[in-house]
Design a protein around this motif. Sequence first.
Motif, PDB file in Angstrom:
ATOM      1  N   LYS A 197      -1.960   7.488  -2.277  1.00 62.36           N
ATOM      2  CA  LYS A 197      -2.376   8.390  -1.184  1.00 62.36           C
ATOM      3  C   LYS A 197      -3.893   8.495  -1.170  1.00 62.36           C
ATOM      4  O   LYS A 197      -4.500   8.778  -2.180  1.00 62.36           O
ATOM      5  CB  LYS A 197      -1.775   9.786  -1.398  1.00 62.36           C
ATOM      6  CG  LYS A 197      -0.765  10.120  -0.348  1.00 62.36           C
ATOM      7  CD  LYS A 197      -0.235  11.523  -0.379  1.00 62.36           C
ATOM      8  CE  LYS A 197       1.100  11.539   0.296  1.00 62.36           C
ATOM      9  NZ  LYS A 197       2.215  11.119  -0.554  1.00 62.36           N
ATOM     10  N   GLY A 198      -4.472   8.228  -0.020  1.00 59.33           N
ATOM     11  CA  GLY A 198      -5.916   8.341   0.106  1.00 59.33           C
ATOM     12  C   GLY A 198      -6.681   7.139  -0.425  1.00 59.33           C
ATOM     13  O   GLY A 198      -7.904   7.073  -0.287  1.00 59.33           O
TER      14      GLY A 198
ATOM     15  N   ARG B  62      -8.425   3.765  -0.420  1.00 57.25           N
ATOM     16  CA  ARG B  62      -9.035   3.023   0.688  1.00 57.25           C
ATOM     17  C   ARG B  62      -8.862   1.526   0.453  1.00 57.25           C
ATOM     18  O   ARG B  62      -9.382   0.981  -0.524  1.00 57.25           O
ATOM     19  CB  ARG B  62     -10.515   3.399   0.812  1.00 57.25           C
ATOM     20  CG  ARG B  62     -10.726   4.880   1.177  1.00 57.25           C
ATOM     21  CD  ARG B  62     -12.165   5.297   1.006  1.00 57.25           C
ATOM     22  NE  ARG B  62     -12.629   5.062  -0.367  1.00 57.25           N
ATOM     23  CZ  ARG B  62     -13.918   5.081  -0.737  1.00 57.25           C
ATOM     24  NH1 ARG B  62     -14.865   5.299   0.148  1.00 57.25           N
ATOM     25  NH2 ARG B  62     -14.250   4.868  -2.002  1.00 57.25           N
TER      26      ARG B  62
ATOM     27  N   LYS C 297      -0.251   1.588   4.559  1.00 55.78           N
ATOM     28  CA  LYS C 297      -0.348   2.703   5.517  1.00 55.78           C
ATOM     29  C   LYS C 297       0.798   3.676   5.280  1.00 55.78           C
ATOM     30  O   LYS C 297       0.594   4.885   5.191  1.00 55.78           O
ATOM     31  CB  LYS C 297      -0.237   2.167   6.949  1.00 55.78           C
ATOM     32  CG  LYS C 297      -1.564   1.830   7.596  1.00 55.78           C
ATOM     33  CD  LYS C 297      -1.332   1.503   9.072  1.00 55.78           C
ATOM     34  CE  LYS C 297      -2.524   0.769   9.647  1.00 55.78           C
ATOM     35  NZ  LYS C 297      -2.193   0.017  10.849  1.00 55.78           N
TER      36      LYS C 297
ATOM     37  N   THR D 244      -5.520   4.512   3.198  1.00 54.78           N
ATOM     38  CA  THR D 244      -6.345   4.371   4.392  1.00 54.78           C
ATOM     39  C   THR D 244      -6.780   2.913   4.505  1.00 54.78           C
ATOM     40  O   THR D 244      -7.324   2.356   3.557  1.00 54.78           O
ATOM     41  CB  THR D 244      -7.603   5.257   4.258  1.00 54.78           C
ATOM     42  OG1 THR D 244      -7.174   6.567   3.936  1.00 54.78           O
ATOM     43  CG2 THR D 244      -8.414   5.256   5.541  1.00 54.78           C
TER      44      THR D 244
ATOM     45  N   VAL E  25      -9.161   0.089   5.856  1.00 45.51           N
ATOM     46  CA  VAL E  25     -10.545  -0.001   6.334  1.00 45.51           C
ATOM     47  C   VAL E  25     -10.888  -1.464   6.615  1.00 45.51           C
ATOM     48  O   VAL E  25     -10.747  -2.312   5.727  1.00 45.51           O
ATOM     49  CB  VAL E  25     -11.537   0.546   5.264  1.00 45.51           C
ATOM     50  CG1 VAL E  25     -12.963   0.532   5.794  1.00 45.51           C
ATOM     51  CG2 VAL E  25     -11.134   1.933   4.796  1.00 45.51           C
TER      52      VAL E  25
END
Lengths: 95, 493
Positions: free
Chosen positions: B262-263, B265, B293, B298, B300
């Motif tokens: 979670k979170g 990148r 996802k 996240t 990028v």
Amino acid sequence: MALDNAAVRKIARLARIEVTEAEVEHYAKELNAILGWIEQLSEVKTDNIAPMSRVVDMKLPMRKDIVSDGGKQADIIVNAPETAAGYFVVPKVVE
Amino acid sequence: MTDIIDLDLGSARDGLAKKAFSALELARTHVQAMEDARSLNAIIIETPDRALADAKAADQRRAKGESLGAMDGIPIAIKDVFCTKGVVSRACSKILDGFSPTYESTVTANLWQAGAVMLGKTNMDEFAMGSSNETSALGPVASPWRRRGDNRPLVPGGSSGGSAAAVAAGVGLGATGSDTGGSIRQPAAFCGLVGVKPTYGRCSRWGMIAFASSLDQAGSFGRTVRDAAIMLRAMAGYDPKDSTSVDRPVPDYEAALTGNVKGLRVGIPKEYRVGGMPAAIEDLWQRGIGWFKDMGATIVDISLPHTKYALPTYYVIAPAEASSNLGRYDGVRFGLRVSGDNVLDMYEKTRATGFGAEVKRRIMIGTYVLSAGYYDAYYLKAQKVRALIARDFTAAFEQVDVVLTPTTPSAAFAHGEIAGDPVAMYLNDVFAVPASLAGLPGVNVPAGLSPEGLPLGLQLLGRTFDESGLLNAAFALERAANFTARAAPWWRQ
């Protein structure tokens, strides 16, 4: 800059690899193909870029200047193709 | 209960701890599997007596309550690039015929120290120079995998092809590999395994037969991320005998495997979308993005602008270092000697006979790019481009925690299919080489099958020395991909 047969023979001599005449032709073709492909690096602008010779940014460690290992003559020569009296033997170098 | 042979390393470790079976039983099962898989040519030296003796010692330790931990009693195979005391070690080159080291590489010594059981030495491309295991002086390796409805033998990838084929065939619960420009990640992708190359400097190179010293790094193969993580921890560590090994603690990589991303990148580099890439690879990559996802990471979009120059840079730097490293094979101190009229003639004949075609090609390229008049144009130029490639990653890792890419631009190919074209072979490592040049850790996670039924992998790259974060991301990806396919055991006949 294409390599000719003479250049291939010179490289082989520097690399201490014996090559036959037929191999020289073959290597010239192969090495030119590889070098031609490498040539694309010249497109990259590298002015003022320092060459990178190591990936981890650290100072090489220092150690005390003392003998830390040794006394392994038998181990060192055990895999040699030819030895005599604890020495490596090579073909005669000095006449 | 599941058959012992079907257990992965983590489960075998648990079974040993619970005394569900002994290390000796486990070793016997793997020695039998090794004999049954001889037609693959993955293991070139079998050490069954050693395996049984190692296993007995592990059992004795456990009986006394002195188990050495996760690797104690675990049978593994060792790539022939590692020097093993008293066991012939020749990097699958004729020039090291009969070379029996009087010392042990640090990586293998660490594994034995942790109680691992040695099954044998694995086949590899000669001096680790190749991407298909076809340059080995001991013959090619057949991958356990075959295309659906097609019996032609496929390559296991390279250079650690024997290690990958062995583990994929259930011979050993793990194997060591070395990765100079993809030699762990690419065969792991071809064989449906997890293969991890740690940060340059994490594992000692001492006693590992050198190819390109600024790139060579040992790593592990496992059936799962957990397996590869357990084994890597046992291999890694500072070694004063390798001045490029890094003095920092080795974390418990297995403990880092929470699966929580979670979170996190996840960077997707646009330059890895190369022309001519099969749709199956692009689709797999998109699926990987979707999985991250869904898990709350996240995504990028990032740019690594110098990616296309990584391969040509590598094919200057690696051969240059190889031409220097392989200067030691001169017919004097070890290995093959072919006699000549004088000492120079002896050197040239020995090296002409002892090295195979790919190794000679690379020594010649390396000699040329280092020679007077060409050093600046080729070698120095490549070192500067290398700095730019590393800089791309440094910038990217300011925005992301890991980078997700395909591992290879295709699935495994057949023997001889691209052997005739050196540059086409080099392109196999197009996604692996940039991280090698930057010294970054990378891992292959098997993530799907090609339309022909062959494994395809996704690669994750991490920050320098962040193997824990990298392996945790790989663990999450592994769970999402749920790759359970195994090669049908046609070789057991």
